[in-house]
Motif scaffolding. Structure first.
Motif, short mmCIF file in Angstrom:
data_model
loop_
_atom_site.label_atom_id
_atom_site.label_comp_id
_atom_site.label_asym_id
_atom_site.label_seq_id
_atom_site.Cartn_x
_atom_site.Cartn_y
_atom_site.Cartn_z
N ARG A 47 0.47 -0.76 -4.09
CA ARG A 47 1.06 -1.65 -5.10
C ARG A 47 1.11 -3.08 -4.58
NH1 ARG A 47 4.58 3.00 -5.57
NH2 ARG A 47 4.03 4.05 -7.50
N ARG A 49 3.00 -6.58 -5.40
CA ARG A 49 4.19 -7.04 -6.11
C ARG A 49 4.16 -8.56 -6.29
NH1 ARG A 49 7.96 -3.05 -6.56
NH2 ARG A 49 7.45 -1.15 -5.41
N SER A 53 9.31 -8.04 -1.62
CA SER A 53 10.34 -7.01 -1.48
C SER A 53 10.08 -5.94 -2.53
CB SER A 53 11.74 -7.58 -1.65
OG SER A 53 12.02 -7.81 -3.01
N THR A 54 10.66 -4.76 -2.32
CA THR A 54 10.49 -3.69 -3.31
C THR A 54 11.29 -3.95 -4.58
OG1 THR A 54 12.26 -2.44 -2.22
CG2 THR A 54 9.98 -1.90 -1.60
N SER A 55 12.20 -4.93 -4.55
CA SER A 55 12.94 -5.28 -5.77
C SER A 55 12.10 -6.14 -6.72
CB SER A 55 14.24 -5.99 -5.42
OG SER A 55 13.98 -7.22 -4.78
N VAL A 58 6.07 -4.74 -9.77
CA VAL A 58 4.68 -4.50 -9.40
C VAL A 58 3.79 -5.28 -10.35
CG1 VAL A 58 2.87 -2.74 -9.23
CG2 VAL A 58 5.20 -2.22 -8.47
N GLU A 61 -1.78 -2.42 -9.29
CA GLU A 61 -1.95 -1.21 -8.50
C GLU A 61 -3.42 -1.17 -8.10
OE1 GLU A 61 -0.68 2.40 -10.32
OE2 GLU A 61 1.41 1.78 -10.37
N TRP A 78 6.08 -8.40 4.99
CA TRP A 78 5.26 -8.49 3.79
C TRP A 78 4.08 -9.43 4.00
CZ3 TRP A 78 6.03 -5.51 -0.53
CH2 TRP A 78 7.18 -4.74 -0.52
N HIS A 92 3.37 -4.56 1.39
CA HIS A 92 4.06 -4.28 2.65
C HIS A 92 3.02 -4.11 3.75
CE1 HIS A 92 6.71 -2.49 5.65
NE2 HIS A 92 7.70 -3.02 4.94
N THR A 95 0.95 -0.93 4.46
CA THR A 95 -0.10 -0.48 3.53
C THR A 95 -1.46 -1.07 3.88
OG1 THR A 95 0.28 -2.27 1.95
CG2 THR A 95 1.59 -0.26 1.66
#
Length: 197
Positions: A47, A49, A53-55, A58, A61, A78, A92, A95
């Motif tokens: 993903r 973004r 951050s994951t917050s 997205v 993909e 990141w 991240h 990945t």
């Protein structure tokens, strides 16, 4: 929106909007590696973004393990990456892989030697992803499924300017230079300022 040329590995998300190779130099970046630099996607689904951050929602993909991307900025965890079509997003660091690959931008033959007159071992179509073994004098040796060959570096996305040069500059660094890097605080501030990514 789906990009047709990247359809096998890039899908728009409709609901919402790394071990890198070691170079001789140590850069003033969170990873100590040069920025920009090329890496690949470690997994078959990654993903991207709109922020680090994951917050953050997205944006894309990616569905192609080994896809080359260019790290253009980074924080400690990141990486802001640019894909072969120029789209940018944050991923991240876990990945991403330091193993290099290239994206073929023009149909070309894989030659037995770095010479257009040498026999071809295979043909590569635009959009093909091949592992990068090495480059010299404007040619890169590539591999895919046990098939190897030399391709003119200018036909590839994922090769540095010094790798594309037919006559390398003896004063140029062996890898990407340490330039364009911003601190983690600058990256986070920039991500917050650019909500339209």
């Amino acid at each position: 929106m789906t990009r047709c040329a990247l359809a096998p590995f890039l899908l728009a998300v409709t609901a919402a909007l790394a071990g890198a190779p070691a170079w001789a130099q140590v850069c003033d970046t969170p990873s100590g590696q040069p920025v920009p630099r090329f890496v690949t996607l470690k997994f078959s689904e990654v993903r991207g973004r709109i922020g680090p951050s994951t917050s953050h929602p997205v944006r894309w993909e990616y569905r192609r393990q080994g896809l080359p991307v260019e790290i253009v900025a980074e924080t400690s965890d990141w990486r802001r990456v640019r894909d072969p079509l120029g789209e940018e997003s944050w991923m991240h660091r876990r990945t991403l892989s330091g193993r290099r690959a290239v994206h073929v931008v023009q149909e070309t033959g894989l030659h037995t030697r770095p010479d257009v007159e040498s026999p071809e071992t295979a043909r590569a179509e635009p959009g093909a992803i091949l592992w990068l073994e090495r480059c010299r004098s404007g040619w890169c040796r590539l591999e895919s499924d046990g098939v190897r060959g030399w391709v003119i570096a200018a036909y590839l996305w994922g090769a540095y300017a010094h790798e594309q040069a037919a006559t390398p500059d003896p004063d140029a660094p062996a890898g990407p230079p340490c330039n364009g890097a911003r601190s983690a605080a600058q990256e986070i501030a920039a991500a917050q300022d650019v909500s339209g990514l």
